[in-house]
Design a protein around this motif. Structure first.
Motif, short mmCIF file in Angstrom:
data_model
loop_
_atom_site.label_atom_id
_atom_site.label_comp_id
_atom_site.label_asym_id
_atom_site.label_seq_id
_atom_site.Cartn_x
_atom_site.Cartn_y
_atom_site.Cartn_z
N SER A 27 -3.46 -11.01 -4.65
CA SER A 27 -2.73 -11.59 -3.52
C SER A 27 -3.32 -11.01 -2.24
O SER A 27 -4.11 -10.06 -2.26
N ASP A 28 -2.92 -11.56 -1.11
CA ASP A 28 -3.38 -11.03 0.18
C ASP A 28 -2.99 -9.56 0.32
O ASP A 28 -3.78 -8.75 0.79
N ARG A 29 -1.77 -9.24 -0.07
CA ARG A 29 -1.30 -7.85 0.02
C ARG A 29 -2.12 -6.95 -0.90
O ARG A 29 -2.53 -5.85 -0.53
N GLY A 30 -2.37 -7.41 -2.12
CA GLY A 30 -3.16 -6.64 -3.06
C GLY A 30 -4.57 -6.40 -2.55
O GLY A 30 -5.14 -5.31 -2.73
N LEU A 31 -5.14 -7.42 -1.92
CA LEU A 31 -6.49 -7.28 -1.36
C LEU A 31 -6.51 -6.25 -0.24
O LEU A 31 -7.45 -5.45 -0.14
N GLU A 32 -5.50 -6.27 0.60
CA GLU A 32 -5.44 -5.28 1.69
C GLU A 32 -5.34 -3.86 1.14
O GLU A 32 -6.00 -2.94 1.64
N ILE A 33 -4.55 -3.68 0.09
CA ILE A 33 -4.43 -2.36 -0.54
C ILE A 33 -5.77 -1.94 -1.13
O ILE A 33 -6.22 -0.80 -0.95
N LEU A 34 -6.43 -2.87 -1.82
CA LEU A 34 -7.72 -2.57 -2.42
C LEU A 34 -8.75 -2.21 -1.35
O LEU A 34 -9.52 -1.26 -1.51
N LYS A 35 -8.77 -2.95 -0.25
CA LYS A 35 -9.72 -2.66 0.82
C LYS A 35 -9.51 -1.26 1.37
O LYS A 35 -10.48 -0.52 1.58
N ARG A 36 -8.24 -0.88 1.58
CA ARG A 36 -7.97 0.48 2.08
C ARG A 36 -8.44 1.54 1.09
O ARG A 36 -9.03 2.55 1.48
N ARG A 37 -8.18 1.31 -0.19
CA ARG A 37 -8.61 2.27 -1.22
C ARG A 37 -10.13 2.36 -1.29
O ARG A 37 -10.70 3.44 -1.46
N LEU A 38 -10.79 1.20 -1.19
CA LEU A 38 -12.26 1.20 -1.23
C LEU A 38 -12.85 1.96 -0.05
O LEU A 38 -13.80 2.72 -0.21
N VAL A 39 -12.29 1.75 1.13
CA VAL A 39 -12.78 2.48 2.31
C VAL A 39 -12.63 3.98 2.08
O VAL A 39 -13.55 4.75 2.37
N ASP A 40 -11.50 4.39 1.53
CA ASP A 40 -11.29 5.81 1.25
C ASP A 40 -12.32 6.33 0.23
O ASP A 40 -12.81 7.45 0.36
N LEU A 41 -12.63 5.50 -0.78
CA LEU A 41 -13.57 5.93 -1.81
C LEU A 41 -15.01 5.99 -1.32
O LEU A 41 -15.77 6.87 -1.75
N VAL A 42 -15.40 5.07 -0.46
CA VAL A 42 -16.81 5.03 -0.04
C VAL A 42 -17.08 5.87 1.20
O VAL A 42 -18.23 6.06 1.57
N GLU A 43 -16.05 6.38 1.82
CA GLU A 43 -16.22 7.19 3.03
C GLU A 43 -17.21 8.34 2.83
O GLU A 43 -18.06 8.58 3.69
N PRO A 44 -17.16 9.06 1.71
CA PRO A 44 -18.09 10.18 1.55
C PRO A 44 -19.53 9.78 1.22
O PRO A 44 -20.43 10.62 1.24
N LEU A 45 -19.79 8.50 0.96
CA LEU A 45 -21.15 8.08 0.62
C LEU A 45 -22.05 8.14 1.85
O LEU A 45 -21.61 7.91 2.97
#
Length: 73
Positions: free
Chosen positions: A13-31
């Motif tokens: 859903s749109d909400r699920g995608l927003e949550i996933l995007k935030r989590r992905l940004v947190d995960l890739v930040e240290p790359l």
């Protein structure tokens, strides 16, 4: 960029995608930049493959429709 046809949309859903995007940004930040670009290239390649499969399927369906026997008289 135009939105995909609704018939191809699945997943979050749109909400699920927003949550996933935030989590992905947190995960890739240290790359580092190279790692992040490599990840983005992989995702882009997956998108290209999906679109190629969809295009191939659409072409096959069009070919079948053109060669179908019309039984209406």
């Amino acid at each position: 960029m135009r939105p995909e046809d609704k018939s191809f949309q699945t997943g979050l859903s749109d909400r699920g995608l927003e949550i996933l995007k935030r989590r992905l940004v947190d995960l890739v930040e240290p790359l580092n930049d190279h790692q992040l670009l490599d990840l983005a290239d992989g995702i882009h390649e997956m998108l290209r493959q999906r679109r190629a499969v969809r295009q191939h399927h659409a072409e096959r369906m069009n070919d079948r429709a053109r060669h179908a026997v019309n039984l209406l008289i």
